[in-house]
Design an enzyme around this catalytic site. Structure first.
Site, PDB file in Angstrom:
ATOM      1  N   ASP A  47      -4.380  -7.695  -5.838  1.00 19.34           N
ATOM      2  CA  ASP A  47      -2.988  -7.756  -6.292  1.00 19.34           C
ATOM      3  C   ASP A  47      -2.465  -9.173  -6.552  1.00 19.34           C
ATOM      4  O   ASP A  47      -2.624 -10.055  -5.702  1.00 19.34           O
ATOM      5  CB  ASP A  47      -2.064  -7.146  -5.249  1.00 19.34           C
ATOM      6  N   GLN A  63      -4.179 -11.706  -3.890  1.00 21.34           N
ATOM      7  CA  GLN A  63      -4.902 -11.257  -2.717  1.00 21.34           C
ATOM      8  C   GLN A  63      -6.359 -11.698  -2.832  1.00 21.34           C
ATOM      9  O   GLN A  63      -7.031 -11.403  -3.830  1.00 21.34           O
ATOM     10  CB  GLN A  63      -4.829  -9.740  -2.620  1.00 21.34           C
ATOM     11  N   ARG A 166       4.553  -1.035   2.687  1.00 21.30           N
ATOM     12  CA  ARG A 166       4.042  -2.364   2.331  1.00 21.30           C
ATOM     13  C   ARG A 166       4.550  -2.817   0.955  1.00 21.30           C
ATOM     14  O   ARG A 166       5.262  -2.118   0.269  1.00 21.30           O
ATOM     15  CB  ARG A 166       2.520  -2.357   2.342  1.00 21.30           C
ATOM     16  N   GLU A 222       2.725   2.249  -4.337  1.00 22.33           N
ATOM     17  CA  GLU A 222       2.415   0.861  -4.042  1.00 22.33           C
ATOM     18  C   GLU A 222       3.076  -0.052  -5.062  1.00 22.33           C
ATOM     19  O   GLU A 222       3.411   0.365  -6.173  1.00 22.33           O
ATOM     20  CB  GLU A 222       0.898   0.632  -4.059  1.00 22.33           C
TER      21      GLU A 222
END
Length: 498
Positions: A47, A63, A166, A222
Site C-alpha cells: 500500500d 508499506q 485499520r 480497506e
C-alpha cells in the site's frame, strides 16, 4: 525460502546487512524490474501511505518488507519528489519499534499542519495467543524528515467492530479534523467505513459508520479515502468479498469509487444521489489507491500495482510489486477522469510519428520494429476500425500483450495477457473488457515499463493497469487486422530511466 510466522516477524535487527545487500542486487538484476516507477530495492512493496505535499515537496511512503516477497513485519519506506515523477528514496521512516506497532507499522495517511507533517497509521500488535490488537497511532515529521511517534494511541478498536480496523485517512474539513477507517462490523461481519472527529488530534469522537450505500459491502473495507473534486466528494475504497451482482469485477478484490453530491460529516452521511459505485481501474492489478487534495485543491492518486493473496512471478526473485504513476483526478459527467501528470512528458525521448503506409495493403501493419522495454505510445483509431494492437511482441507475435479493439457498432477494448509470457492468477481470468460508445474514435495513451502496462483510454475516462512478465528478448509493437487497412495515427516515445 519458506516463510514461517517466525521468519515473517523476525525483528529487523536480526537480519544481517549481507542478506539485504544480496537481495537488493538480485532485484536490481531482474529483467522485470521497473525503471521509471516506484519499486522496491528489495523485498515486498504494497500500500502507498502518507501521500502528501509538505515543505515544498511531494511525499509518499509505502508499506515495505525489505527481506523478501512476503507479507511480513511492515515498515513505511519514504520517498520525495519535486514533480510527482522523479522520486528520491530516503529509506525506512516508520518502523515497528514500539509495543503499539510491534507486529507492523501498517497503512495510514499524512496531513501537513503548521511546520510539521502529521502521520496517522495502524499499529499492528499480536498477543501471545496471536490475537490481533489494532491501534490507530500518530507521529510528527519535521522539516528535516525526523519522525517522533506519539506515546499513546489516538483511537482504539470500538466495541462494535472486529479487530479488522485499520488504514486511517486523516483530513481537515471546515474547522475539524476527521478520520475514516476501514472496518468490519462485529455483529454482521460486513465491511464498513468508520468515521471519527477531533478538534485537536488528541481527543476523538466516534461518529459511527459512514452511510454511503444501501448495498452490502462484502466482509471488509480497506483503504478508504475521501477527497473533493470541484467541491464534490469522492469516496475511494477497497471492499473485500463484494458480491459481483452489486458491482461487476474480475479481480480477487476490487478498488472502487463513488462520486457524491454532498457529504455531511457530522451526520456520517455521504449523499450519492443517482451516482453508483464504479471500478476505479478496469485492469488486473490495482489496489489500495491513496488520493489527497494538494494545497491548490487539485486531487492526485497513486496505487499499489499488486493484489492481496496473489503470487507474482518475481516472488521467486524475492521482490514484488510497484506503485502506479501518479494520476491527476477530475470529474466529467459524474465520472472520475484519471490523467498522467504533466511531468510524465519529461521522460520522453525523441518521438516517432506513427501512421499507415498508403502502399501497404497487408493485414499486418508494423508500428515499431524494436520497441524496447519502456515507452509511451499515443494512438488514435478512427471509427469503424477493428483489429489488435500487440505490445511486447516477439518476432512472430506468438507472444504479446494483446489489445483487441472495435470502434464500430460493437465498440469495445479487450486486453489479454493470455499470451504475454509467464502466467499467474489465471483463476481470475486473463482478459479484461471495456464496453465503449459505438462509432466513436478510440484514443489510447499507453505506458510500458518492463513488466508494467498502464493504458489510459479516451483521455482518462478509463484506466487499465496490469503486470505482465514477457520472455527476455527483443520486443516489437504491431497492429493486425482482418481488413486490409486500418485508419490510425499516433506517436511513439522511448522513455528515460529514473
Amino acid at each position: 525460502m519458506e516463510w514461517t510466522r517466525e521468519s515473517r516477524y523476525r525483528p529487523y535487527a536480526q537480519w544481517d546487512a549481507k542478506t539485504l545487500l544480496e537481495l537488493q542486487a538480485k532485484a536490481a538484476k531482474s529483467p522485470y524490474q521497473l525503471k521509471y516507477h516506484i519499486r522496491p530495492s528489495s523485498g515486498l512493496l504494497n500500500d502507498p501511505n502518507g501521500f502528501s505535499y509538505f515543505n515544498g515537496k511531494w511525499h509518499v511512503f509505502y508499506q515495505s518488507f525489505p527481506f523478501g516477497a512476503a507479507h511480513g513485519l511492515k515498515s513505511w519506506m519514504h520517498l520525495i519528489s519535486e514533480d510527482l515523477v522523479h522520486w528520491q528514496e530516503l529509506g525506512l521512516a516508520l518502523t515497528p519499534d514500539t509495543p503499539l506497532d510491534s507486529h507492523g507499522a501498517y497503512s495510514g495517511s499524512a496531513l501537513p499542519i503548521g511546520d510539521k507533517l502529521f502521520l496517522m497509521y495502524t499499529g499492528n500488535v499480536r498477543d501471545k495467543d496471536w490475537i490481533r490488537h489494532p491501534y490507530q497511532l500518530g507521529a510528527w515529521m519535521d522539516k528535516n524528515d525526523q519522525i517522533e511517534k506519539l506515546p499513546e494511541p489516538l483511537i482504539t478498536q470500538p466495541e462494535h467492530t472486529t479487530d479488522h480496523f485499520r488504514d486511517p485517512q486523516v483530513f481537515q474539513h471546515n474547522d475539524h479534523y476527521y478520520v475514516i477507517l476501514g472496518a468490519q462490523d462485529k455483529a454482521t461481519k460486513t465491511g464498513k467505513i468508520s468515521l471519527f472527529r477531533s478538534k485537536d488530534l488528541k481527543e476523538f469522537t466516534d461518529l459511527g459508520y459512514l452511510d454511503f450505500t444501501q448495498a452490502e459491502m462484502g466482509y471488509m473495507i480497506e483503504c478508504p479515502n475521501l477527497i473533493f473534486i470541484d467541491e464534490k466528494p469522492v469516496l475511494i475504497f477497497c471492499p473485500q468479498g463484494l458480491a459481483k451482482e452489486t458491482v461487476a469485477y474480475d479481480n480477487i478484490y476490487p478498488n472502487m469509487y463513488l462520486v457524491g453530491s454532498d457529504v455531511v460529516l457530522d451526520e456520517a452521511r455521504f449523499v450519492a444521489g443517482e451516482n453508483t459505485i464504479q471500478n476505479l481501474d478496469d485492469g488486473f492489478d490495482v489496489y489500495a489507491t491513496q488520493a489527497f487534495n494538494a494545497p491548490d485543491g487539485k486531487a492526485y492518486a497513486i496505487s499499489w500495482v499488486g493484489l492481496p493473496d496473489i503470487s507474482y512471478p518475481t516472488d521467486q526473485e524475492e521482490w514484488a510489486n510497484c506503485l502506479s504513476q501518479v494520476k491527476e483526478l477530475s470529474l466529467k459527467d459524474g465520472k472520475l477522469i484519471q490523467r498522467p501528470v504533466k511531468a510524465m512528458a519529461d521522460l520522453r525521448e525523441a518521438g516517432q510519428l506513427i501512421s499507415p503506409d498508403p502502399k501497404n495493403n497487408l493485414a499486418k501493419q508494423q508500428l515499431v520494429a524494436e520497441s524496447g522495454e519502456q515507452y509511451e505510445l499515443k494512438l488514435t483509431l478512427d471509427p469503424d476500425q477493428k483489429g489488435t494492437l500487440h505490445l511486447a511482441g516477439n518476432a512472430d507475435l506468438s507472444q504479446s500483450l494483446d489489445l483487441e479493439f472495435s470502434t464500430g457498432a460493437d465498440a469495445h477494448l479487450t486486453v489479454s495477457r493470455a499470451n504475454a509470457g509467464a502466467q499467474f492468477a489465471t483463476e481470475f481470468k486473463t482478459t479484461r473488457t471495456l464496453e465503449l460508445l459505438a462509432d466513436q474514435k478510440l484514443e489510447l495513451d499507453i505506458f510500458v515499463d518492463h513488466s508494467l502496462c498502464e493504458i489510459f483510454v479516451n483521455g482518462g475516462e478509463h484506466v487499465m493497469t496490469l503486470r505482465f512478465f514477457a520472455d527476455v528478448g527483443p520486443k516489437q509493437i504491431a497492429l493486425t487486422a482482418a481488413q486490409a487497412k486500418l485508419n490510425y495515427r499516433g506517436t511513439f516515445w522511448k522513455l528515460k530511466n529514473i
